[in-house]
Design an enzyme around this catalytic site. Structure first.
Site, mmCIF file in Angstrom:
data_model
loop_
_atom_site.group_PDB
_atom_site.id
_atom_site.type_symbol
_atom_site.label_atom_id
_atom_site.label_comp_id
_atom_site.label_asym_id
_atom_site.label_seq_id
_atom_site.Cartn_x
_atom_site.Cartn_y
_atom_site.Cartn_z
ATOM 1 N N PRO A 18 0.927 -1.445 0.054
ATOM 2 C CA PRO A 18 -0.078 -0.137 -0.002
ATOM 3 C C PRO A 18 0.395 1.544 -0.058
ATOM 4 C CG PRO A 18 -0.692 -2.121 1.739
ATOM 5 C CD PRO A 18 0.783 -2.051 1.237
ATOM 6 N N GLN A 71 -6.050 -2.377 2.249
ATOM 7 C CA GLN A 71 -6.076 -2.258 3.914
ATOM 8 C C GLN A 71 -6.782 -1.565 4.528
ATOM 9 O OE1 GLN A 71 -2.188 0.320 4.495
ATOM 10 N NE2 GLN A 71 -1.294 -1.305 5.480
ATOM 11 N N CYS A 101 2.179 2.104 10.015
ATOM 12 C CA CYS A 101 2.391 3.286 9.426
ATOM 13 C C CYS A 101 3.019 4.420 10.899
ATOM 14 C CB CYS A 101 0.982 4.553 9.243
ATOM 15 S SG CYS A 101 1.245 6.484 8.485
ATOM 16 N N LYS A 140 0.690 -5.449 8.359
ATOM 17 C CA LYS A 140 1.867 -4.533 7.115
ATOM 18 C C LYS A 140 3.003 -4.032 8.780
ATOM 19 C CE LYS A 140 4.109 -2.250 3.947
ATOM 20 N NZ LYS A 140 3.974 -1.176 4.439
ATOM 21 N N GLY A 202 11.794 -2.680 1.861
ATOM 22 C CA GLY A 202 12.803 -1.448 2.821
ATOM 23 C C GLY A 202 13.656 -1.320 1.629
ATOM 24 N N ASP A 203 13.777 -0.593 0.479
ATOM 25 C CA ASP A 203 15.207 -0.314 -0.092
ATOM 26 C C ASP A 203 15.318 -1.178 -1.139
ATOM 27 O OD1 ASP A 203 15.188 2.405 1.232
ATOM 28 O OD2 ASP A 203 16.916 1.000 2.820
ATOM 29 N N ARG A 226 8.410 2.558 -3.708
ATOM 30 C CA ARG A 226 9.435 3.731 -3.592
ATOM 31 C C ARG A 226 9.675 3.458 -4.945
ATOM 32 N NH1 ARG A 226 12.390 5.934 0.948
ATOM 33 N NH2 ARG A 226 13.254 3.258 1.315
HETATM 34 C C1 LIG Z 1 3.768 7.729 -0.606
HETATM 35 C C2 LIG Z 1 3.872 6.824 -0.032
HETATM 36 C C3 LIG Z 1 2.938 6.269 0.993
HETATM 37 C C4 LIG Z 1 2.470 4.392 1.314
HETATM 38 N N1 LIG Z 1 1.160 4.755 2.227
HETATM 39 C C5 LIG Z 1 1.350 3.608 3.123
HETATM 40 C C6 LIG Z 1 0.003 3.191 3.264
HETATM 41 O O1 LIG Z 1 -1.233 3.846 2.931
HETATM 42 N N2 LIG Z 1 -0.007 1.985 4.169
HETATM 43 C C7 LIG Z 1 1.492 0.789 4.497
HETATM 44 O O2 LIG Z 1 1.704 0.242 5.278
HETATM 45 N N3 LIG Z 1 2.910 1.364 4.252
HETATM 46 C C8 LIG Z 1 3.060 3.062 3.395
HETATM 47 N N4 LIG Z 1 3.748 3.113 2.673
HETATM 48 C C9 LIG Z 1 4.749 2.735 3.249
HETATM 49 C C10 LIG Z 1 5.164 1.462 2.176
HETATM 50 O O3 LIG Z 1 4.285 0.091 2.263
HETATM 51 C C11 LIG Z 1 7.029 0.625 2.331
HETATM 52 O O4 LIG Z 1 6.723 -0.084 3.396
HETATM 53 C C12 LIG Z 1 7.813 1.799 2.740
HETATM 54 O O5 LIG Z 1 7.769 2.524 1.615
HETATM 55 C C13 LIG Z 1 9.620 0.817 2.807
HETATM 56 O O6 LIG Z 1 8.973 0.012 1.527
HETATM 57 P P1 LIG Z 1 10.091 1.330 0.084
HETATM 58 O O7 LIG Z 1 11.864 0.996 0.197
HETATM 59 O O8 LIG Z 1 10.092 0.268 -1.183
HETATM 60 O O9 LIG Z 1 9.800 1.884 -0.305
HETATM 61 C C14 LIG Z 1 3.344 4.199 2.045
HETATM 62 C C15 LIG Z 1 5.273 4.720 1.214
HETATM 63 C C16 LIG Z 1 4.872 5.993 0.441
HETATM 64 C C17 LIG Z 1 6.643 6.193 0.039
#
Ligand SMILES: Cc1cc2nc3c(=O)[nH]c(=O)nc-3n(C[C@H](O)[C@H](O)[C@H](O)COP(=O)(O)O)c2cc1C
Length: 371
Positions: A18, A71, A101, A140, A202-203, A226
């Protein structure tokens, strides 16, 4: 390698988790066109808000959109159970509970990652939700609230014991927000302790990083958030690299620009001109990242007020980076897209056949926050 999440089998090890303000129906349909099998989830939706507006558009799902999770967030077990039932009714394959979150607006109300400080309440929520629906319940979360309380392993064990069918673990604490590097070694500890599938998060910004994540943590799958912004092609390229060890070609600049326009156009179609154009700006900026010399074009994209503005700027960018043929091909793609959607869809809503099927009479609930 299939992953079993409760009663459904996932033929992919890649999950787009999400993202509030991002993983709406339009974004997901773009990802699905190029990687139909990946796991995806809606943006988080407030269980409380659903009491007042059970038809939230955040829960809109495409007709053939599977596998898909919805979610929910909140901290009141009965309210969460009601939200989960709505998610099940809307056709979700699983309901995901947000316990990660970090945004103060969410955590100060005991929601999101604040639940990692209250594992007993978190357990009650998972059990209550689980008993209210027949679809799998997933959770999550992060490594913990801060460095002095990294309780992800016991929290994961609690979630599994309470009935969760899968967990996604973001390798940061709440205190870190998005700073520093995600710590995959703690994700590995969670994986080791649980028998249900664990998705590491993550990352991960490349297929090679996805492979390293799986090798380091032994996780069942990888969640990529991301990295997919403006780059939906990353998802199939990870899938291919994990399955076949092949690194595919990156999309051409022309392909990226056409997809940027299609994304904007579909947003206008789905959300109307004002909201659609407003939301499309950040997506188009993401699509143009990495294109050499695109910075001034990105500035202009922040000012657009119509699809026509977007098409003009992106056509100039196509010309600057790949020449006259690219510009011509871009404009041809725009023409075809506009034939499908119309130039200003909001103005002729009833004359056209929408490419995106959504329930009628829905009420929009804006994402509460962008974590
Ligand atoms: C713009 C944005 C919105 C996000 N919204 C949610 C969300 O609604 N629910 C959630 O569990 N995590 C949310 N996240 C967290 C991501 O799901 C993820 O856990 C986090 O970005 C780390 O993963 P990554 O390094 O691949 O970005 C959000 C992240 C970003 C950047």
């Amino acid at each position: 390698m299939p992953v079993k999440i409760g009663n459904f089998t996932l033929n992919s090890r890649v999950y787009v988790p999400p993202m509030a303000g991002v993983t709406d129906l339009v974004f997901r349909s773009i990802v699905r066109q190029i990687d139909p099998g990946c796991l995806m989830s809606t943006e988080m939706v407030s269980s409380r808000a659903l009491l007042a507006r059970p038809e939230s558009r955040i829960m809109d799902l495409g007709e053939t959109e599977h596998p898909i999770g919805i979610q929910i967030f909140g901290h009141e077990p009965d309210v969460m159970a009601h939200a989960a039932q709505l998610a099940e009714k809307r056709g979700a394959d699983f309901v995901d509970i947000n316990m990660g979150c970090p945004v103060p607006k969410i955590t100060k109300g005991k929601d999101g990652c604040a639940l990692m400080k209250e594992p007993e309440l978190a357990e009650e929520i998972i059990k209550t939700v689980k008993s209210a629906v027949s679809i799998p319940v997933t959770v999550k979360f992060r490594l913990g609230w801060d460095d002095t309380s990294r309780n992800c392993v016991s929290f994961g064990e609690m979630a599994e014991g309470a009935g969760a069918s899968m967990v996604t673990v973001h390798g940061r604490t709440r205190q870190q927000l998005y700073s520093g590097k995600a710590d995959w070694s703690h994700i590995a500890l969670v994986k080791k302790a649980l028998t249900i599938p664990v998705f590491g998060n993550g990352d991960v910004f490349s297929p090679e990083a996805a492979m390293r994540m799986l090798e380091t943590t032994n996780c069942d799958g990888v969640a990529v958030a991301r990295g997919s912004l403006g780059n939906p092609w990353l998802i199939p390229s990870i899938t291919r690299y994990l399955d076949e060890g092949i690194l595919g070609d990156a999309p051409s600049t022309l392909e990226r620009l056409i997809t940027a326009y299609e994304h904007a156009s579909a947003l206008v179609e789905y959300k109307g001109l004002r909201v659609g154009i407003n939301e499309s700006r950040r997506h188009m900026i993401n699509y143009t990242k990495g294109i050499s010399g695109a910075a001034p074009f990105r500035n202009r994209l922040t000012q657009i007020s119509s699809k026509k503005d977007a098409a003009e700027i992106l056509a100039e960018l196509a010309f600057m980076s790949e020449g006259g043929t690219a510009r011509k091909n871009f404009l041809l793609a725009v023409e075809q897209n506009d034939l499908k959607y119309g130039e200003h869809p909001g103005e002729r809503k009833h004359d056209r056949k929408s490419g995106i099927k959504t329930p009628v009479d829905v009420v929009s609930v804006a994402p509460v926050a962008v974590p």
